[in-house]
Write a protein that holds these residues in place. Structure first.
Motif, PDB file in Angstrom:
ATOM      1  N   PHE A 117      -6.403  16.182  49.242  1.00 57.48           N
ATOM      2  CA  PHE A 117      -7.651  15.579  50.284  1.00 57.48           C
ATOM      3  C   PHE A 117      -8.152  14.627  49.338  1.00 57.48           C
ATOM      4  CE2 PHE A 117      -6.746  20.020  51.434  1.00 57.48           C
ATOM      5  CZ  PHE A 117      -6.428  19.695  52.815  1.00 57.48           C
ATOM      6  N   ASP A 118      -8.772  13.521  49.910  1.00 53.71           N
ATOM      7  CA  ASP A 118      -9.678  12.551  49.251  1.00 53.71           C
ATOM      8  C   ASP A 118     -10.575  11.877  50.343  1.00 53.71           C
ATOM      9  OD1 ASP A 118      -7.790  10.881  50.361  1.00 53.71           O
ATOM     10  OD2 ASP A 118      -7.308   9.667  48.562  1.00 53.71           O
ATOM     11  N   VAL A 119     -11.483  11.314  49.770  1.00 57.09           N
ATOM     12  CA  VAL A 119     -12.427  10.344  50.570  1.00 57.09           C
ATOM     13  C   VAL A 119     -12.829   9.248  49.706  1.00 57.09           C
ATOM     14  CG1 VAL A 119     -14.827  10.170  51.417  1.00 57.09           C
ATOM     15  CG2 VAL A 119     -13.513  12.430  51.616  1.00 57.09           C
ATOM     16  N   LEU A 120     -12.798   7.917  50.295  1.00 58.25           N
ATOM     17  CA  LEU A 120     -13.196   6.806  49.545  1.00 58.25           C
ATOM     18  C   LEU A 120     -13.867   5.832  50.574  1.00 58.25           C
ATOM     19  CD1 LEU A 120     -10.910   4.119  50.327  1.00 58.25           C
ATOM     20  CD2 LEU A 120      -9.486   6.122  49.427  1.00 58.25           C
ATOM     21  N   LYS A 121     -14.635   4.977  49.800  1.00 59.21           N
ATOM     22  CA  LYS A 121     -15.336   4.128  50.389  1.00 59.21           C
ATOM     23  C   LYS A 121     -14.688   2.629  50.514  1.00 59.21           C
ATOM     24  CE  LYS A 121     -20.066   2.314  50.984  1.00 59.21           C
ATOM     25  NZ  LYS A 121     -20.919   2.163  51.609  1.00 59.21           N
ATOM     26  N   ASP A 122     -14.548   2.013  51.611  1.00 57.30           N
ATOM     27  CA  ASP A 122     -13.729   0.907  51.587  1.00 57.30           C
ATOM     28  C   ASP A 122     -14.884  -0.114  52.554  1.00 57.30           C
ATOM     29  OD1 ASP A 122     -12.043  -1.452  51.677  1.00 57.30           O
ATOM     30  OD2 ASP A 122     -10.918  -0.753  53.743  1.00 57.30           O
ATOM     31  N   GLY A 123     -15.553  -0.903  51.652  1.00 56.35           N
ATOM     32  CA  GLY A 123     -16.714  -1.700  52.349  1.00 56.35           C
ATOM     33  C   GLY A 123     -17.907  -0.920  53.049  1.00 56.35           C
ATOM     34  N   GLU A 124     -17.856  -1.015  54.216  1.00 58.30           N
ATOM     35  CA  GLU A 124     -18.970  -0.146  54.985  1.00 58.30           C
ATOM     36  C   GLU A 124     -18.056   0.948  55.576  1.00 58.30           C
ATOM     37  OE1 GLU A 124     -22.196  -0.825  55.271  1.00 58.30           O
ATOM     38  OE2 GLU A 124     -21.608  -2.117  53.875  1.00 58.30           O
ATOM     39  N   LYS A 125     -16.734   1.145  55.472  1.00 52.63           N
ATOM     40  CA  LYS A 125     -15.781   2.169  56.053  1.00 52.63           C
ATOM     41  C   LYS A 125     -16.037   3.335  54.962  1.00 52.63           C
ATOM     42  CE  LYS A 125     -12.668  -0.619  57.956  1.00 52.63           C
ATOM     43  NZ  LYS A 125     -11.517  -0.929  58.433  1.00 52.63           N
ATOM     44  N   ILE A 126     -15.945   4.719  55.631  1.00 54.61           N
ATOM     45  CA  ILE A 126     -15.591   5.896  54.960  1.00 54.61           C
ATOM     46  C   ILE A 126     -14.395   6.431  55.424  1.00 54.61           C
ATOM     47  CG2 ILE A 126     -16.381   8.185  54.339  1.00 54.61           C
ATOM     48  CD1 ILE A 126     -18.885   6.789  53.563  1.00 54.61           C
ATOM     49  N   LEU A 127     -13.422   6.422  54.547  1.00 53.78           N
ATOM     50  CA  LEU A 127     -12.231   6.650  54.677  1.00 53.78           C
ATOM     51  C   LEU A 127     -11.653   8.260  54.154  1.00 53.78           C
ATOM     52  CD1 LEU A 127      -9.919   3.376  54.098  1.00 53.78           C
ATOM     53  CD2 LEU A 127     -10.819   4.356  56.360  1.00 53.78           C
ATOM     54  N   GLY A 128     -11.120   9.095  54.912  1.00 54.22           N
ATOM     55  CA  GLY A 128     -10.736  10.346  54.525  1.00 54.22           C
ATOM     56  C   GLY A 128      -9.293  10.380  54.574  1.00 54.22           C
ATOM     57  N   GLY A 129      -8.797  11.204  53.763  1.00 54.43           N
ATOM     58  CA  GLY A 129      -7.278  11.336  53.742  1.00 54.43           C
ATOM     59  C   GLY A 129      -6.848  12.653  53.164  1.00 54.43           C
ATOM     60  N   ALA A 130      -5.517  12.627  53.504  1.00 50.32           N
ATOM     61  CA  ALA A 130      -4.711  13.905  52.917  1.00 50.32           C
ATOM     62  C   ALA A 130      -3.299  13.584  52.769  1.00 50.32           C
ATOM     63  CB  ALA A 130      -4.758  15.018  54.096  1.00 50.32           C
ATOM     64  N   ARG A 131      -2.871  14.203  51.601  1.00 52.66           N
ATOM     65  CA  ARG A 131      -1.166  13.891  51.465  1.00 52.66           C
ATOM     66  C   ARG A 131      -0.510  15.172  51.335  1.00 52.66           C
ATOM     67  NH1 ARG A 131      -1.037  11.733  46.130  1.00 52.66           N
ATOM     68  NH2 ARG A 131      -1.909  10.038  46.941  1.00 52.66           N
ATOM     69  N   LEU A 132       0.197  15.135  52.136  1.00 51.38           N
ATOM     70  CA  LEU A 132       1.146  16.368  52.305  1.00 51.38           C
ATOM     71  C   LEU A 132       2.405  16.179  51.632  1.00 51.38           C
ATOM     72  CD1 LEU A 132      -0.396  16.216  55.068  1.00 51.38           C
ATOM     73  CD2 LEU A 132       0.894  18.006  55.719  1.00 51.38           C
ATOM     74  N   THR A 133       2.639  17.064  50.591  1.00 46.09           N
ATOM     75  CA  THR A 133       4.171  16.824  49.918  1.00 46.09           C
ATOM     76  C   THR A 133       5.032  17.806  50.319  1.00 46.09           C
ATOM     77  OG1 THR A 133       2.595  16.253  47.960  1.00 46.09           O
ATOM     78  CG2 THR A 133       4.917  16.986  47.712  1.00 46.09           C
ATOM     79  N   TYR A 134       6.145  17.470  51.054  1.00 45.94           N
ATOM     80  CA  TYR A 134       7.230  18.092  51.391  1.00 45.94           C
ATOM     81  C   TYR A 134       8.317  17.864  50.217  1.00 45.94           C
ATOM     82  CZ  TYR A 134       5.457  18.841  56.074  1.00 45.94           C
ATOM     83  OH  TYR A 134       4.454  19.320  56.927  1.00 45.94           O
ATOM     84  N   GLU A 135       9.137  18.890  50.011  1.00 48.57           N
ATOM     85  CA  GLU A 135      10.423  18.915  49.288  1.00 48.57           C
ATOM     86  C   GLU A 135      11.588  18.948  50.323  1.00 48.57           C
ATOM     87  OE1 GLU A 135      11.646  21.081  45.274  1.00 48.57           O
ATOM     88  OE2 GLU A 135      12.156  22.335  46.890  1.00 48.57           O
TER      89      GLU A 135
END
Length: 140
Positions: A117-135
């Protein structure tokens, strides 16, 4: 004819689109194009590396292990929890992949390995994300 990696990525995109996730039609088999899309949430499906091993005394058919990344991006909207939005889409993705773990026979198997999981700021926007890793495992 397309490489099997492309077929696998495209199949996973199709499965996720059919699952009617909160990302709607914003599910991409590419990690660059969606970065220019200002509409969230979105999902990117991509690979970064692959390992290959022979099966027996001849080099082909080869057994290939391909980590597939399902990256989710959401934006903070008033009245919504960023983490809840991320968890909801992760749940939708996991349900879709559990329902079709062989990606319509494109792979021998597919397993969820981890979620970041991560959170970042892009200008005025707050973005969150997740990266699911599948094998995924498949053969030539």
């Amino acid at each position: 004819m397309s490489h099997k990696r492309t077929l696998i990525r495209n199949e996973l995109v199709s499965i996720l689109q059919a699952a009617n996730t909160s990302a709607g039609s914003r599910i991409y088999g590419d990690r660059v194009l969606p970065l220019f899309d200002e509409t969230y949430p979105l999902i990117m499906v991509y690979a970064r590396d692959e390992s290959v091993s022979s099966q027996g005394s001849t080099p082909f058919p080869a057994k290939r292990t391909l980590p597939i990344f399902v990256e989710i991006r959401v934006t903070l909207n008033e009245g919504t929890s960023l983490d809840t939005s991320i968890d909801d889409i992760c749940d939708q993705v996991e349900a879709a992949t559990k329902a079709n773990p062989r990606l319509n026979q494109k792979v021998i198997q597919m397993n969820l390995l981890s979620t970041e999981f991560d959170v970042l700021k892009d200008g005025e926007k707050i973005l969150g994300g997740a990266r699911l890793t599948y094998e995924t495992v498949y053969t030539d």
